[in-house]
Design a protein around this motif. Sequence first.
Motif, short mmCIF file in Angstrom:
data_model
loop_
_atom_site.label_atom_id
_atom_site.label_comp_id
_atom_site.label_asym_id
_atom_site.label_seq_id
_atom_site.Cartn_x
_atom_site.Cartn_y
_atom_site.Cartn_z
N THR A 183 0.86 -1.18 0.00
CA THR A 183 0.00 0.00 0.00
C THR A 183 0.90 1.23 0.00
OG1 THR A 183 -1.45 -1.28 1.41
CG2 THR A 183 -1.95 1.08 1.22
N VAL A 184 0.54 2.17 -0.88
CA VAL A 184 1.38 3.37 -1.00
C VAL A 184 0.87 4.43 -0.03
CG1 VAL A 184 2.15 5.20 -2.56
CG2 VAL A 184 1.85 2.87 -3.41
N HIS B 25 -2.82 -0.48 -13.31
CA HIS B 25 -2.09 -0.17 -12.08
C HIS B 25 -0.92 -1.14 -11.99
CE1 HIS B 25 -1.21 -0.58 -7.69
NE2 HIS B 25 -0.95 0.69 -7.96
N SER B 26 0.24 -0.61 -11.73
CA SER B 26 1.42 -1.47 -11.66
C SER B 26 2.35 -0.94 -10.57
CB SER B 26 2.14 -1.45 -13.02
OG SER B 26 3.34 -2.16 -12.93
N GLN B 27 2.86 -1.87 -9.78
CA GLN B 27 3.87 -1.48 -8.78
C GLN B 27 5.08 -2.37 -9.04
OE1 GLN B 27 3.93 -1.95 -4.20
NE2 GLN B 27 2.48 -0.29 -4.62
N THR B 28 6.21 -1.75 -9.31
CA THR B 28 7.36 -2.55 -9.73
C THR B 28 8.69 -1.89 -9.36
OG1 THR B 28 8.52 -3.46 -11.67
CG2 THR B 28 7.25 -1.48 -12.05
N ALA B 29 9.66 -2.73 -9.17
CA ALA B 29 11.02 -2.22 -8.93
C ALA B 29 11.74 -2.04 -10.25
CB ALA B 29 11.78 -3.19 -8.05
N VAL C 235 2.37 8.71 -11.04
CA VAL C 235 3.50 7.92 -10.56
C VAL C 235 3.92 8.35 -9.16
CG1 VAL C 235 5.86 7.16 -11.05
CG2 VAL C 235 4.33 7.71 -12.94
N SER C 236 4.06 7.37 -8.28
CA SER C 236 4.70 7.59 -6.99
C SER C 236 5.95 6.74 -6.97
CB SER C 236 3.79 7.15 -5.84
OG SER C 236 2.61 7.91 -5.87
N GLY D 290 12.80 4.24 1.67
CA GLY D 290 11.66 3.82 2.48
C GLY D 290 10.46 4.76 2.44
N LYS D 291 10.55 5.85 1.69
CA LYS D 291 9.44 6.82 1.66
C LYS D 291 8.87 6.92 0.25
CE LYS D 291 11.07 9.86 5.32
NZ LYS D 291 11.72 11.15 5.59
#
Lengths: 487, 614
Positions: free
Chosen positions: A21-22, A75-79, A105-106, A111-112
């Motif tokens: 969760t962002v 929606h995509s969350q990726t490194a 984009v976030s 860590g933030k």
Amino acid sequence: MKIYKYITILLSAVCAACSETVTVSDTVGELPPVVPDYSQATVPVNIAPLNIMAADNVDKIDVTVCSSDGQEAFHSQTANSTDFDIDKWHELLAANTGKSITYNVSAKADGKWTQYKPIEIFVSPDSIDYGLAYRLIAPGYEGYAAMGIYERNFSNFDQKAIVENNLLQNNCVNCHSFHQWKTDKMSLHIRGSHGCTMILKDNNIELFNTKTDTTKGNCVYPSWHPDGSHIAYSINNTRQVFHVLNPKRIEVIDFWSDVVVLDTKTNTLASSPHLMSADHFETFPYFSYDGKWLYFCCAKAVDMTVDVDSALYDLCRIAYDNATGTFGDKVDTLVNASAMQKSVSFPRPSPDGRFVAYTLSDYGQFSIWHPESDVWLLDLESGESRSLTAANSDNVDSYHSWSSTGRWMVISSRRENGLFTQLYLTHIDAEGDAAKAFRLPLRSPEEYDAMFYSFNVPEFIVEPSKLNPFALEGKVKNKNLNNFIFK
Amino acid sequence: MNNLHHFYFSKKTILYARLGKCTMPFKNLKMNILKRYIPFIALAATVYVFYAFVYGGALKYAEQYQLFQTTWDYFASLTQRPGGIAMYIGRFCTQFFFRPATGALFIALLTTGIFACIVSLSESNKYKYQAGAAAALLSACTLLNQFALANSLVCICIGCFILLIINKIKHTKAIAFVLPTVIAATYWIAGGVPASMIVIYLICNNIATKTHNKRLWTGIAVATLLIIVAPAIARQVFGVQLNTVRAFVGADYFRYVGYVSKLPVLICVFIGLLPLTMLWQPKTQKSKRQKKSISVRYITSWILVICTFVFIFQRKVSFDFNYKCEIEFYARTQKWDKIVAIAEKHHPTEYSALIYTNLGLAKTNQLGDRMFEFPQHGVFGLVPDFKLNMDYSMALSEVYYQLGFMNFAERFAFEAPKSNPDYQESARAVKRLADINIIKENYPLAKKYLLLLENTVYYSKWAKKSLKYIEEGRTNENAEWAMLRNLQVNDEFFYTEAERDMMLGKIFLANESNKLAFDYMMAYYLLDKKPEKFMNYVSLGQHFYVDRMPRAFTEAALYFMQSKSESMLKNLKADENVIYKRLLDFGDIYNVSKDDPRLKERFGDTYWYYLITN
């Protein structure tokens, strides 16, 4: 291979299930730290997904792609890199034609989570051709190793080899040229132990020795006449020299050059005294799309062994009558670049005949190694030239081609790192104004980092290649060459 | 199919051993196991010791001309062609050749794997150890050639392993059914040669065991047909753009990819034909004479294996190549003293080794003193002409890098892998390109190279460290980069091979503290036999040699002065006087006979001898 695609999708699905969760700690008004930069770009409605990748200094990105009405499409969350579904992507673009889509984009660092300014991309209703044909070659000096001519489908990420030099005794393949964006007629040079020029016509491959007793060398830069029977070539005595100082590396110089036109029905070459002048260098011929003009670059002949940077090329044209195979009796100088101590290369008339795009650099004709080179546009109606500022960069922007509709242009650019050429697409409106150029999307932007090749001589095509590489292999192996005759 | 026994010992024995119920005295069991293991351990140890400690240079050489990436894309790009998986495994193993002690483990493992598979396959064959040893030892020999790739070893091993699995299938119906699929898979994994090996083995096995099972023969026929059409399918259906021969062989066995090495193919044919040896099996005999005959056959077969191995080994091995590779490796790792030590032992004559030897001498401040102690062959042993050859390009890049001539160090590091006959990128070249672009402050390009190296085993740590330097703007804290950045030329001109002395001069003038450039310029004039030019410029480097001039430089100066005017030879220092006396002695002998062997004996290490012999 499809199997890799499925595995990637599966892995993405697993990763998606693990997304965190962002909780945004900070909001900034800057563009997000992602690669490549698609912000404010204009893209064709049928382009493949524009995936983005987290920049080096970021641990993770959280990307939401929304339609113009704010509805979330992806929606995509990726490194690493996003991997949007192709079909769903096309649905999104089709539903937003003439409008903008937004990437929110976030990015997570130390860590933030920080939320950035949204990336807006305008979806043009002007669709783009089937794809591009280009050469992939190491941006090297003399050696070229593995290389080939490839085609890429714009609407997905499929790349297919048209022909690789593996098949052709490891000879160099270059200067691929198609007739009016169609692939049933093609010209291709093969250089090396099995050197020749291939002409594909009516499903028939013929190989030629292009040097005649009258002409001083082999045919080089080709351009098909709209009638499909004539091809303009230049004949160049070319050499490479090497710079000592950064950032320049290579200089490709012509000691002399001429322009000729081949009649493929009779295999005869023709020219004009204006195109084979002893006191001028003529090169880079290109037919207008109505076939009435032959554009070319022309410089006063200078001793290249003394002063490499003294050859300054102007943009010229000469009338051409394909029915009789005759040339006009005068040459029009359209851009007198030498008067400005500049030099023109790669003239490319637009399909509607109104513009001529060309590269402007400080000197010489091989602008692809000149960091100062930019793409310019000559308006034939007003006679004025202007730089395509929105599409150019502060590094090499050179070899360019028009799409069949004249609404898109591809530019070869070394803007990323000064060495490896990548392709940028830009929208050109009816008035000749260019939109911000965007990099040819690959499935993952990371692929560019792993690539040891430059994209070279990009040409739009409206259909997949019709060349049978194995038929060409057989012909090249047998070395059955026909000869050109100079008329 | 012949019934296979378990490889090391039967299931029953294992079960009893686990239950603590020995079927035989425990000591005997241990001895039995040991006896079974000894051939494998001996082979593995021999191969390991040879490649790790005797022939390690060749392994290091092979490693530098590939860039194995631990990425999905790298794997995917290779597996889209027949033999691609074997190539991936081959390259995976090759990356460990950077440290021969580790890399040799993989070679030992693969060769022992081949040995074990063949012994297991030929359980009822009385020549199984001979056959296994022959195949394994010859397979180990495939890597002796400088252009050999580990792919061939992997392909043979994969072929043997798949054959072993097929052999485990008891039902002929099942074999007939799965065989075409297995052959197709083998072709895609390891290429047409191991696939053909399997089919040949099955045919020979059927002949040896007199099998007339129609289903099995049909399966073999389909598999054979599949192998014949496989290259055409790969080309026309899967779009693999390789010529027919390469599309058949699949994995490249040799760095010159158009060439198919014969040895791996012959090994596969040999393994395929192995079942036929069953036809000449010695039967158990009881009489003394008959037993003696069996022993003779046994000994003869071992002699045959050893002779074949020795013959092939002698033809393939090159210890000269190995020490040349050691020199190259020490140049990569900048251990200049070690280069000089090897050169002292071997006196290299081959150009690329000589280039590194001269560089090693210069980097250890010995070039001016000792250059003629080594067999010099003109300026090409110092700064060679460019050739599209990976070894020369890399050597040239190394020289220019150390001299601070970055655009050309970059050019030749870039050219090196382009002249690599199998077109692979080179980890060594990419690392050097990263160095150069950091020095040139072209950080986006340097980062591209560093990101590639991040995905490797041996270069990853260095790449991460370098990226950190760039990110934190501390590249000047790296002594080598900072020093070379200061040595860069600042005057634009075009590179001309014909005027290398002029270029060396420009490099030196760009930074007059560049002693390496000065030594190179002077050595260039000496090797080019231009003592006048040497004398013109030698004073430019006086600040490097305040106390004394190097011996070779003094020899040249004295020779020049003597030939011009005796008056120039006044006021010589004591050590110069010693050299001058030698020059007079040399002249005395030379004037009597140019071919006097004493010239070489007493003056072979002098400039004067170089002048008259080269």
